[in-house]
Design an enzyme around this catalytic site. Structure first.
Site, short mmCIF file in Angstrom:
data_model
loop_
_atom_site.label_atom_id
_atom_site.label_comp_id
_atom_site.label_asym_id
_atom_site.label_seq_id
_atom_site.Cartn_x
_atom_site.Cartn_y
_atom_site.Cartn_z
N LYS B 67 39.61 39.34 27.63
CA LYS B 67 40.37 39.60 28.86
C LYS B 67 41.83 40.00 28.61
O LYS B 67 42.42 40.73 29.40
CB LYS B 67 40.33 38.38 29.77
CG LYS B 67 38.94 38.02 30.27
CD LYS B 67 38.42 39.01 31.28
CE LYS B 67 37.10 38.58 31.89
NZ LYS B 67 36.50 39.66 32.72
N GLU B 89 42.19 37.06 40.31
CA GLU B 89 41.06 36.18 40.56
C GLU B 89 40.57 35.68 39.21
O GLU B 89 40.83 36.31 38.18
CB GLU B 89 39.94 36.95 41.25
CG GLU B 89 39.03 37.78 40.31
CD GLU B 89 39.74 38.91 39.57
OE1 GLU B 89 40.83 39.31 40.01
OE2 GLU B 89 39.22 39.36 38.53
N SER B 356 32.31 37.83 23.40
CA SER B 356 33.45 38.19 24.24
C SER B 356 34.46 37.06 24.39
O SER B 356 35.63 37.30 24.68
CB SER B 356 32.97 38.64 25.62
OG SER B 356 32.14 37.66 26.19
#
Lengths: 261, 377
Positions: B67, B89, B356
């Protein structure tokens, strides 16, 4: 041109109701009460699971309606019932997905059959509205779009070019819901819109009292009362129609006429 | 719309600005820790039997997941647009932590919306965000998960749009977000492609990634799309069962629809109301999928499968105990797929799995769900 969305009073009053909150019977009697109290256009709100453009009052109403599994189809049924008793202007106020699921074709025919005059699809930008516009025109349904204070002139021009019925000017940035002060944003926006359209302009988002109504009347053709009505219905269970009639009378500054429940 | 147009203009300018590119590259290297390694998982390969398994280690990045790639890029855009408040969010909390991190780094005010159900199950990340100076606002509507957090972040954004940027964390939402967020994650696939060519002298047979909104998957897929022979496999959350409401597998029963400004496959009922979803991993618990994944699926360029809660939990444990790597529960779905798929492949085949994120944030859920004692090994 759909003449039934014109305003005779000045300013005209547009009443928004979330259909099915608390139930469809209450929606119908509240709608008739609103008409009796002077509403010239009804916005019939279709409850949606993810109402991103709405504040807490309409979110709660949508949740209540969805607990009763109220659908777009049900909203069109209520519209047809209201149409049997009134020639008021009616606009379906919805998010796009319920229309998409029903099918554009079926929606347009069903809306026209129900006697609805047009629709406002909150999350359908004019840039993506090609097929929708074409289909709505075929059924002689008005396409109302939202114009925001942050919209560029270029965008306002595009919005006005594809709007029919009236243009809905959003009084300020943000979601639906009553506010104490109406931003100066609204007046400026309406002035900008006038350069691009001869259609009536209704101002909405945040209108809850007679001062708002009067001040909107100085520069726009109509005012939309939404969250304040929905909240009045929420706070007066069993007496929704009466609450709606009283609030509208108060907003437009007239004495409430007798309302059959 | 005006805000989306402004963002698009700024992004298009930035993309061509060498200073923007240089600053982003420098931050990715010195702050986030890129490039991430491509690791040959020898013991997992032996245990599963079949294709050679490589892991792309996005879990090693600062803040613990991919991210941060997107957040650093968007933070630079916020600065260019002269805004000073950021809303975001978060589902699993990884995007929220990455956002809070870049806001601390750049000195922006930061508000993160998070479903109260997710706040409960990702408690550690809630604390991390607060420690980083962000305000975490619980969202109590709908299913109290990622979708509802996005609704609330959008409401905040449209209300405060003149000062506020919405730092959306996946390849979702209105244009330009899906393409912009993809571009900012492309670095994963660019590195992986180079690394596998170096290690194996050939392209992989398959690339596997989990898909919630789909940012890590599109990031690693993108530079392999033109390599027609490389299979691209996205893994959705199969949840508890195949019943609507008990999973988040959009290609298993989802229909074209519009949610939060995106036209894609959406889990919904017959009236067009958005369905609730379930997954053990908060980051995959979302009823729609990035529109580019819908396109890749329709073109049959990528295929999408599902792994259940149970399979993901078991895969997490297996990777921990064979390789000493605890993957996030999201990434564990991709690991579950390679465990199913590799044995059916040839020993000369090469598979890359995108890890990830790391699983530290999931320790609470793992503890609830895995009975570990001396006998379990």
């Amino acid at each position: 041109m759909n003449m039934s969305l014109a305003f005779k009073n000045h300013p005209g009053l547009v009443a928004y109701l979330t259909c099915g909150a608390p139930d469809l019977g209450a929606t119908k009697s509240a709608a008739l009460a609103a008409i009796g109290a002077g509403a010239e256009v009804l916005e019939l709100g279709v409850p949606f699971s993810d109402p991103v453009a709405d504040g807490p009052v309409i979110q709660r109403a949508s949740e209540r309606a969805l607990r009763n599994r109220v659908s777009l189809e049900d909203v069109l049924k209520v519209a047809a019932e209201i149409r049997r008793q009134s020639d008021v202007g009616m606009v379906v106020f919805t998010y796009f997905n319920p229309i998409l699921r029903m099918g554009l074709d079926r929606f347009a025919s069903a809306a026209a059959d129900a006697g609805v005059n047009g629709a406002l699809v909150t999350d359908l930008p004019v840039e993506e509205a090609g097929q929708y516009l074409e289909r709505m025109r075929k059924s002689d349904l008005a396409t109302v779009f939202l114009a925001a204070p942050t919209s560029t002139d270029d965008r306002l021009k595009r919005i006005c070019a594809v709007s029919t019925g009236f243009v809905y000017a959003v009084s300020r940035t943000g979601v639906t819901g009553a506010r104490k002060d109406l931003a100066e944003d609204a007046r400026k926006l309406v002035e900008r819109l006038r350069r691009f359209t001869k259609l009536p302009i209704a101002v909405g988002f945040g209108i809850s009292g007679p001062e708002h109504f009067r001040s909107v009347g100085r520069f726009a053709d109509a005012a939309v009362v939404g969250s304040a009505l929905v909240q009045a219905m929420e706070e007066n269970p069993g007496k929704e129609a009466q609450a709606v009639a009283e609030l509208i009378a108060q907003v437009v500054g007239r004495r409430p006429s007798a309302v059959s429940p | 719309m005006a805000a989306c147009e402004e963002l698009e203009r700024e992004y298009e300018k930035a993309k061509r600005d060498p200073r923007f590119k240089a600053r982003l590259a420098e931050l990715l290297k010195s702050f986030a820790g890129r490039p991430t390694p491509l690791f040959y998982a020898r013991r997992l390969t032996e245990k599963v039997g079949g294709a050679k398994i490589y892991l792309k280690r996005e879990d090693l990045l600062h803040t613990g997941a991919h991210k941060i790639n997107n957040c650093l890029g968007q933070a630079l855009l916020v600065e260019r647009m002269g805004k000073h408040r950021v809303v975001a969010e978060t589902g699993a909390g990884q995007h929220g932590v990455a956002t809070a991190t870049v806001c601390a780094l750049f000195g922006f005010a930061c508000v993160v919306y998070m479903g109260t159900e997710d706040m409960r199950r990702q408690e550690l990340n809630v604390f991390r965000m607060r420690l980083l100076g962000a305000e975490v606002r619980g969202v109590d509507s709908g299913s109290r998960t990622l979708k509802d957090a996005i609704n609330e972040a959008m409401r905040d954004w449209v209300t405060n749009v003149r000062t506020t940027h919405y730092l959306l964390g996946s390849v979702l939402g209105a244009h330009p977000y899906p393409t912009m967020v993809r571009d900012l994650h492309r670095v994963i696939g660019q590195e992986a492609r180079k690394q596998v060519l170096q290690a194996e002298g050939r392209l992989p047979t398959s690339v596997i990634a989990c898909v919630g909104g789909g940012s890590n998957a599109i990031g690693i897929f993108y530079d392999f799309i033109r390599d027609k022979k490389v299979q691209l496999i996205g893994v959705e959350a199969g949840g508890r069962s195949e019943k609507l409401g008990e999973h988040a597998a959009r290609f298993r029963g989802g229909l074209p629809g519009v949610l939060q400004g995106t036209y894609s496959y959406v889990l919904q009922d017959e009236a067009g109301q958005i369905a609730s979803t379930h997954s053990v991993s908060a980051g995959l618990d979302y009823p729609s999928i990035g529109p580019e994944h819908a396109w890749l699926a329709d073109q049959k360029r990528a295929q999408y499968v599902a792994a259940s809660d149970g399979e993901a939990l078991a895969a997490c444990k297996m990777l921990a105990q064979t390789e000493g790597i605890i993957p996030a529960l999201e990434s564990s779905h991709a690991v579950a797929e390679v465990i199913k798929r590799a044995p059916k492949m040839k020993k000369t085949d090469v598979v890359i799995v995108n890890i990830s994120g790391r699983g530290d944030k999931d320790i609470g859920i793992l503890r609830e769900n895995l009975q570990l004692d001396s006998a379990c090994r």
